[in-house]
Design an enzyme around this catalytic site. Structure first.
Site, PDB file in Angstrom:
ATOM      1  N   GLU A  90     -10.745   0.144  -5.078  1.00  0.00           N
ATOM      2  CA  GLU A  90     -10.261   0.623  -5.772  1.00  0.00           C
ATOM      3  C   GLU A  90     -10.637   0.437  -7.193  1.00  0.00           C
ATOM      4  O   GLU A  90     -10.279   0.404  -8.536  1.00  0.00           O
ATOM      5  CB  GLU A  90      -9.176  -0.065  -5.790  1.00  0.00           C
ATOM      6  CG  GLU A  90      -8.396  -0.479  -4.486  1.00  0.00           C
ATOM      7  CD  GLU A  90      -7.488   0.623  -3.995  1.00  0.00           C
ATOM      8  OE1 GLU A  90      -7.198   1.692  -4.969  1.00  0.00           O
ATOM      9  OE2 GLU A  90      -7.377   0.967  -2.435  1.00  0.00           O
ATOM     10  N   GLY A 101       1.099  -1.256  -0.131  1.00  0.00           N
ATOM     11  CA  GLY A 101      -0.610  -0.063   0.179  1.00  0.00           C
ATOM     12  C   GLY A 101       0.863   0.720  -0.080  1.00  0.00           C
ATOM     13  O   GLY A 101       2.292   1.175   1.112  1.00  0.00           O
ATOM     14  N   TYR A 102       0.730   2.055  -1.071  1.00  0.00           N
ATOM     15  CA  TYR A 102       1.450   3.335  -0.854  1.00  0.00           C
ATOM     16  C   TYR A 102       0.129   4.699  -0.977  1.00  0.00           C
ATOM     17  O   TYR A 102       0.566   5.714  -1.083  1.00  0.00           O
ATOM     18  CB  TYR A 102       2.067   3.633  -2.294  1.00  0.00           C
ATOM     19  CG  TYR A 102       1.374   3.409  -3.343  1.00  0.00           C
ATOM     20  CD1 TYR A 102       0.443   1.540  -3.843  1.00  0.00           C
ATOM     21  CD2 TYR A 102       0.313   4.917  -4.135  1.00  0.00           C
ATOM     22  CE1 TYR A 102      -0.233   1.737  -4.886  1.00  0.00           C
ATOM     23  CE2 TYR A 102      -0.199   4.307  -4.851  1.00  0.00           C
ATOM     24  CZ  TYR A 102      -1.001   3.319  -5.531  1.00  0.00           C
ATOM     25  OH  TYR A 102      -1.280   3.300  -6.873  1.00  0.00           O
TER      26      TYR A 102
HETATM   27  C1  SIN Z   1      -3.277   2.618  -1.849  1.00  0.00           C
HETATM   28  O1  SIN Z   1      -3.040   2.661  -1.552  1.00  0.00           O
HETATM   29  O2  SIN Z   1      -2.016   1.333  -2.167  1.00  0.00           O
HETATM   30  C2  SIN Z   1      -3.570   2.942  -3.121  1.00  0.00           C
HETATM   31  C3  SIN Z   1      -4.188   3.436  -3.540  1.00  0.00           C
HETATM   32  C4  SIN Z   1      -5.547   4.501  -2.685  1.00  0.00           C
HETATM   33  O3  SIN Z   1      -6.101   3.534  -2.569  1.00  0.00           O
HETATM   34  O4  SIN Z   1      -5.121   5.785  -2.096  1.00  0.00           O
END
Ligand code: SIN
Length: 181
Positions: free
Chosen positions: A87, A9-10
């Protein structure tokens, strides 16, 4: 039978993980960077007034730091089907090699919004990104909150990300001005 699965997750997955995991680790993807280049019409904005959320871009020589979560085999199917819904606004599962500061890399997956998706906005100046975010709100809350929570989570992980820090700084100035007596 399913095996356990590492998910990188980023963005919101760092601070609003929303699924079970056995283990979490600070992690990075080499040659990638995090950018507020994806429109959000379902979480942090609307179709009429889209917000901006992060996606991953190719950036040779940079590391995108985030968190990796090890999902136990019994939870993999449910986790992925929930994440696919969460997502859905342009992100796709991408198989990646997840790196750690002091352990061997593992294979896993992340959710990436590629340039071909209909909600992809691409680059803009930090000022333009901040003003779009400042006026956006969606079913998951304000777009400001997404930025501030992400900036705080990265700060807590001692991850420096100038793109996120610039935008969070501009938004903080705006809210400080609005709230000034
Ligand atoms: C993530 O958090 O890895 C994907 C992008 C998001 O949902 O903010």
């Amino acid at each position: 039978m399913n095996e356990s699965l590492w998910i990188f997750g980023y963005g919101s997955i760092i601070w609003k993980t929303g699924f079970d995991y056995d283990e979490s680790r600070l992690a990075y993807l080499p040659d990638r960077a995090r950018r507020f280049w994806q429109a959000s019409t379902d979480h942090r904005g609307t179709i009429a007034s889209p917000g901006r959320v992060v996606t991953l871009i190719d950036q040779p020589g940079e590391n995108c730091w985030g968190m990796a979560f090890k999902v136990p085999s019994a939870s993999v199917e449910l986790t992925l089907s929930n994440l696919d819904v969460r997502e859905v606004g342009g992100y796709e599962r991408e198989s990646v090699t997840i790196h750690f500061p002091d352990k061997d890399p593992v294979r896993g997956l992340t959710y990436t919004a590629h340039p071909a998706n209909p909600n992809y906005l691409g680059p803009a100046s930090a000022v333009d990104i901040a003003s779009q975010i400042a006026s956006s709100e969606g079913p998951s809350g304000s777009n400001n909150e997404y930025v501030f929570e992400l900036a705080l989570a990265l700060d807590n992980l001692q991850v420096e990300d100038p793109h996120i820090q610039d935008i969070a700084g501009l938004l903080k100035e705006r809210t400080d001005t609005e709230n000034a007596p």
